[in-house]
Design a protein around this motif. Structure first.
Motif, PDB file in Angstrom:
ATOM      1  N   ARG A 317       0.833  -1.209   0.000  1.00 53.80           N
ATOM      2  CA  ARG A 317       0.000   0.000   0.000  1.00 53.80           C
ATOM      3  C   ARG A 317       0.865   1.255   0.000  1.00 53.80           C
ATOM      4  NH1 ARG A 317      -3.555   2.844   4.373  1.00 53.80           N
ATOM      5  NH2 ARG A 317      -5.409   3.467   3.210  1.00 53.80           N
ATOM      6  N   ALA A 318       1.923   1.234   0.804  1.00 54.63           N
ATOM      7  CA  ALA A 318       2.820   2.387   0.865  1.00 54.63           C
ATOM      8  C   ALA A 318       3.543   2.597  -0.464  1.00 54.63           C
ATOM      9  CB  ALA A 318       3.831   2.193   1.992  1.00 54.63           C
ATOM     10  N   ALA A 319       3.964   1.513  -1.094  1.00 57.08           N
ATOM     11  CA  ALA A 319       4.674   1.618  -2.369  1.00 57.08           C
ATOM     12  C   ALA A 319       3.766   2.213  -3.448  1.00 57.08           C
ATOM     13  CB  ALA A 319       5.176   0.244  -2.799  1.00 57.08           C
ATOM     14  N   ILE A 320       2.499   1.801  -3.457  1.00 57.71           N
ATOM     15  CA  ILE A 320       1.550   2.345  -4.428  1.00 57.71           C
ATOM     16  C   ILE A 320       1.296   3.817  -4.146  1.00 57.71           C
ATOM     17  CG2 ILE A 320      -0.830   2.200  -5.260  1.00 57.71           C
ATOM     18  CD1 ILE A 320      -0.725  -0.813  -4.592  1.00 57.71           C
ATOM     19  N   ALA A 321       1.142   4.160  -2.869  1.00 54.09           N
ATOM     20  CA  ALA A 321       0.879   5.550  -2.492  1.00 54.09           C
ATOM     21  C   ALA A 321       2.026   6.464  -2.881  1.00 54.09           C
ATOM     22  CB  ALA A 321       0.607   5.640  -0.990  1.00 54.09           C
ATOM     23  N   ARG A 322       3.259   5.949  -2.822  1.00 55.79           N
ATOM     24  CA  ARG A 322       4.406   6.776  -3.191  1.00 55.79           C
ATOM     25  C   ARG A 322       4.454   7.076  -4.686  1.00 55.79           C
ATOM     26  NH1 ARG A 322       6.951   3.822   1.046  1.00 55.79           N
ATOM     27  NH2 ARG A 322       7.773   2.265  -0.411  1.00 55.79           N
ATOM     28  N   LYS A 323       3.578   6.419  -5.439  1.00 55.98           N
ATOM     29  CA  LYS A 323       3.433   6.752  -6.853  1.00 55.98           C
ATOM     30  C   LYS A 323       2.104   7.458  -7.127  1.00 55.98           C
ATOM     31  CE  LYS A 323       6.624   3.662  -9.162  1.00 55.98           C
ATOM     32  NZ  LYS A 323       6.829   2.856 -10.395  1.00 55.98           N
ATOM     33  N   GLY A 324       1.501   7.981  -6.049  1.00 60.93           N
ATOM     34  CA  GLY A 324       0.353   8.845  -6.214  1.00 60.93           C
ATOM     35  C   GLY A 324      -1.006   8.182  -6.163  1.00 60.93           C
ATOM     36  N   ILE A 325      -1.047   6.892  -5.827  1.00 56.20           N
ATOM     37  CA  ILE A 325      -2.317   6.159  -5.826  1.00 56.20           C
ATOM     38  C   ILE A 325      -2.607   5.659  -4.420  1.00 56.20           C
ATOM     39  CG2 ILE A 325      -3.519   4.130  -6.721  1.00 56.20           C
ATOM     40  CD1 ILE A 325      -1.794   4.462  -9.272  1.00 56.20           C
ATOM     41  N   TYR A 326      -3.699   6.129  -3.823  1.00 51.17           N
ATOM     42  CA  TYR A 326      -4.013   5.832  -2.429  1.00 51.17           C
ATOM     43  C   TYR A 326      -5.180   4.859  -2.378  1.00 51.17           C
ATOM     44  CZ  TYR A 326      -4.355   6.813   2.585  1.00 51.17           C
ATOM     45  OH  TYR A 326      -4.359   6.719   3.954  1.00 51.17           O
ATOM     46  N   CYS A 327      -4.880   3.606  -2.156  1.00 47.27           N
ATOM     47  CA  CYS A 327      -5.900   2.562  -2.209  1.00 47.27           C
ATOM     48  C   CYS A 327      -6.151   1.963  -0.826  1.00 47.27           C
ATOM     49  CB  CYS A 327      -5.481   1.462  -3.177  1.00 47.27           C
ATOM     50  SG  CYS A 327      -4.024   0.509  -2.673  1.00 47.27           S
ATOM     51  N   GLU A 328      -7.234   1.200  -0.712  1.00 50.31           N
ATOM     52  CA  GLU A 328      -7.550   0.562   0.550  1.00 50.31           C
ATOM     53  C   GLU A 328      -6.716  -0.711   0.733  1.00 50.31           C
ATOM     54  OE1 GLU A 328     -11.657  -0.479   0.899  1.00 50.31           O
ATOM     55  OE2 GLU A 328     -11.598  -1.964  -0.686  1.00 50.31           O
ATOM     56  N   HIS A 329      -6.789  -1.276   1.925  1.00 46.46           N
ATOM     57  CA  HIS A 329      -5.934  -2.414   2.259  1.00 46.46           C
ATOM     58  C   HIS A 329      -6.181  -3.619   1.358  1.00 46.46           C
ATOM     59  CE1 HIS A 329      -6.233  -0.170   6.207  1.00 46.46           C
ATOM     60  NE2 HIS A 329      -4.934  -0.175   5.987  1.00 46.46           N
ATOM     61  N   THR A 330      -7.446  -3.944   1.123  1.00 47.10           N
ATOM     62  CA  THR A 330      -7.746  -5.102   0.279  1.00 47.10           C
ATOM     63  C   THR A 330      -7.202  -4.898  -1.132  1.00 47.10           C
ATOM     64  OG1 THR A 330      -9.748  -5.565   1.570  1.00 47.10           O
ATOM     65  CG2 THR A 330      -9.592  -6.574  -0.604  1.00 47.10           C
ATOM     66  N   THR A 331      -7.258  -3.680  -1.618  1.00 45.37           N
ATOM     67  CA  THR A 331      -6.713  -3.381  -2.941  1.00 45.37           C
ATOM     68  C   THR A 331      -5.199  -3.518  -2.949  1.00 45.37           C
ATOM     69  OG1 THR A 331      -8.569  -1.928  -3.450  1.00 45.37           O
ATOM     70  CG2 THR A 331      -6.556  -1.610  -4.727  1.00 45.37           C
ATOM     71  N   ALA A 332      -4.553  -3.070  -1.891  1.00 39.86           N
ATOM     72  CA  ALA A 332      -3.099  -3.233  -1.794  1.00 39.86           C
ATOM     73  C   ALA A 332      -2.708  -4.702  -1.779  1.00 39.86           C
ATOM     74  CB  ALA A 332      -2.585  -2.536  -0.542  1.00 39.86           C
ATOM     75  N   ALA A 333      -3.591  -5.557  -1.270  1.00 40.99           N
ATOM     76  CA  ALA A 333      -3.330  -6.997  -1.278  1.00 40.99           C
ATOM     77  C   ALA A 333      -3.169  -7.511  -2.707  1.00 40.99           C
ATOM     78  CB  ALA A 333      -4.465  -7.739  -0.575  1.00 40.99           C
ATOM     79  N   ASN A 334      -3.835  -6.872  -3.665  1.00 44.59           N
ATOM     80  CA  ASN A 334      -3.685  -7.269  -5.063  1.00 44.59           C
ATOM     81  C   ASN A 334      -2.230  -7.112  -5.520  1.00 44.59           C
ATOM     82  OD1 ASN A 334      -6.482  -7.541  -5.003  1.00 44.59           O
ATOM     83  ND2 ASN A 334      -6.857  -5.595  -6.043  1.00 44.59           N
ATOM     84  N   TYR A 335      -1.645  -5.985  -5.178  1.00 43.56           N
ATOM     85  CA  TYR A 335      -0.251  -5.731  -5.578  1.00 43.56           C
ATOM     86  C   TYR A 335       0.707  -6.622  -4.785  1.00 43.56           C
ATOM     87  CZ  TYR A 335       4.038  -3.125  -6.636  1.00 43.56           C
ATOM     88  OH  TYR A 335       5.310  -2.772  -7.032  1.00 43.56           O
ATOM     89  N   ALA A 336       0.421  -6.814  -3.499  1.00 40.34           N
ATOM     90  CA  ALA A 336       1.247  -7.713  -2.690  1.00 40.34           C
ATOM     91  C   ALA A 336       1.221  -9.122  -3.263  1.00 40.34           C
ATOM     92  CB  ALA A 336       0.757  -7.714  -1.241  1.00 40.34           C
ATOM     93  N   ALA A 337       0.065  -9.560  -3.728  1.00 40.86           N
ATOM     94  CA  ALA A 337      -0.058 -10.895  -4.315  1.00 40.86           C
ATOM     95  C   ALA A 337       0.682 -10.971  -5.648  1.00 40.86           C
ATOM     96  CB  ALA A 337      -1.525 -11.250  -4.505  1.00 40.86           C
ATOM     97  N   TYR A 338       0.629  -9.905  -6.423  1.00 41.72           N
ATOM     98  CA  TYR A 338       1.376  -9.873  -7.685  1.00 41.72           C
ATOM     99  C   TYR A 338       2.873 -10.047  -7.425  1.00 41.72           C
ATOM    100  CZ  TYR A 338       3.973  -7.832 -11.558  1.00 41.72           C
ATOM    101  OH  TYR A 338       4.896  -7.616 -12.555  1.00 41.72           O
ATOM    102  N   LEU A 339       3.386  -9.338  -6.423  1.00 47.95           N
ATOM    103  CA  LEU A 339       4.812  -9.461  -6.089  1.00 47.95           C
ATOM    104  C   LEU A 339       5.136 -10.873  -5.617  1.00 47.95           C
ATOM    105  CD1 LEU A 339       5.357  -6.045  -4.247  1.00 47.95           C
ATOM    106  CD2 LEU A 339       5.989  -6.640  -6.603  1.00 47.95           C
TER     107      LEU A 339
END
Length: 364
Positions: A317-339
């Motif tokens: 979530r923090a990594a996404i936010a540092r690129k200007g996109i502020y998402c909720e926790h469940t949404t951040a799980a999508n990126y965590a799962a991709y990694l």
């Protein structure tokens, strides 16, 4: 157009107020869309209903219900990833896609009061569209639901009942009310009209990019986006506009993963799990009611399941936010799962990840 029971095959009019078949099976829609063509899109309609030619709809009721949902941008995140910004919606989550169609159906058949259970986003969406349609609404949410989601539900004029215990118990309490009182169950899992809305996620991507990316990351709790996406992809493939199915990367919480475990064990039904607390509240579903259907489609299309590691979600979530996109926790799980998927299988390019919920909704 009729409902068909997924268990016994019995048909029923879509005007029924019964949430499911008498045998306990859930409904599916007996509806085959015409061949998909870009020329069939109503480019003068600036909502997801530009694809209405390919959706199961009851007349024109949608016109009095739509809030302009859909038409969300696809943005480049890095050289390997695109984000579909599906929290750019009236209630700040992708659930507006399904809720708009479901409540348009309710309006069309004369429903004046509904109930629904939700971890927050679907309830918020149903509450908003009920407000637009003039339909009474009560939403049941489990304790621990983000307070801001509860505030939004109540702001739309709906009753929001907080139920102690798990998300699955919350659903049981709501369904008991449905059975006892006969109130219409406007539920995003039970009612297949919801998937006629989530199908548009794929239609939109195809229209925007002129293709479907090679890899699609899709969160799976109850599977509302997963099912809609699969139905639309099958439609595109059958229409001859895509020649191959993308790799679907279906993610579940590390702390609540009945479908992932079932896939690993080659089961036809969800594995029995005891959900542990997770900040990915939107996919914390221990007993997905359409689990058998999800697993069948996963086998058919070689879907790969992957965990969203619980201890990596906030970092994502923090990594996404540092690129200007502020998402909720469940949404951040999508990126965590991709990694996590890349860790397991190597760098994965040409990937589309849904940004399904806005960050301000889950700050708690």
């Amino acid at each position: 157009m009729k409902f068909v029971c997924t268990k016994c095959g019995r048909t029923e009019s879509v005007t029924t107020r019964n949430a499911h078949c008498g045998c306990g099976g859930l409904w599916k829609l007996d509806f085959t869309p015409e061949k998909f063509e870009l020329s069939g899109i109503d480019t003068h309609e600036w909502s997801q209903f530009r694809y209405r030619r390919y959706m199961a709809l009851d007349g024109e009721s949608w016109r009095g219900v739509t809030l302009g949902e859909g038409m969300t941008p696809v943005v480049k995140f890095d050289d390997d990833i695109f984000f579909k910004m599906d929290y750019f919606m009236p209630t700040l989550s992708f659930k507006d896609r399904g809720a708009a169609v479901l409540i348009a159906h309710c309006k069309a058949i004369g429903v004046d009061r509904v109930v629904q259970d939700s971890s927050g986003n679907a309830g918020n969406a149903v509450a908003a569209y009920c407000a637009k349609a003039g339909i009474g609404c009560e939403i049941f949410v489990p304790e621990g639901t983000s307070p801001k989601k509860i505030d939004m539900i109540r702001a739309h004029g709906a009753v929001c009942t907080v139920v102690p215990g798990s998300r699955d118990h919350c659903a049981d309490v709501c369904r008991e009310k449905v059975e006892k009182e006969g109130v219409y169950y406007a539920n995003h899992v039970y009612n297949p009209f919801f998937y006629e809305g989530t199908k548009t996620y794929i239609y939109e991507v195809f229209e925007q990019l002129g293709r479907i990316p090679a890899n699609l990351v899709i969160p799976v709790g109850n599977g509302t986006l997963f099912l809609g996406a699969i139905f639309a992809l099958e439609h595109l493939q059958e229409s001859g506009v895509i020649d191959r199915f993308p790799q679907i990367i279906a993610l579940q919480s590390q702390n609540c993963d009945p479908l992932l475990r079932a896939a690993e064990e080659n089961l036809d039904t969800p594995a029995a799990v005891s959900p542990a607390p997770t900040i990915a509240e939107g996919i914390a579903i221990g007993k997905p009611m359409r689990g058998q259907e999800i697993l069948s489609l996963a086998k058919k299309h070689n879907v790969r399941f992957v965990h969203a590691p619980e201890d990596k979600i906030l970092d994502a979530r923090a990594a996404i936010a540092r690129k200007g996109i502020y998402c909720e926790h469940t949404t951040a799980a999508n990126y965590a799962a991709y990694l996590e998927y890349c860790r397991l299988y190597g760098q994965t390019s040409d990937t589309l990840i849904t940004m399904c919920g806005a960050g301000l909704k889950s700050d708690h």
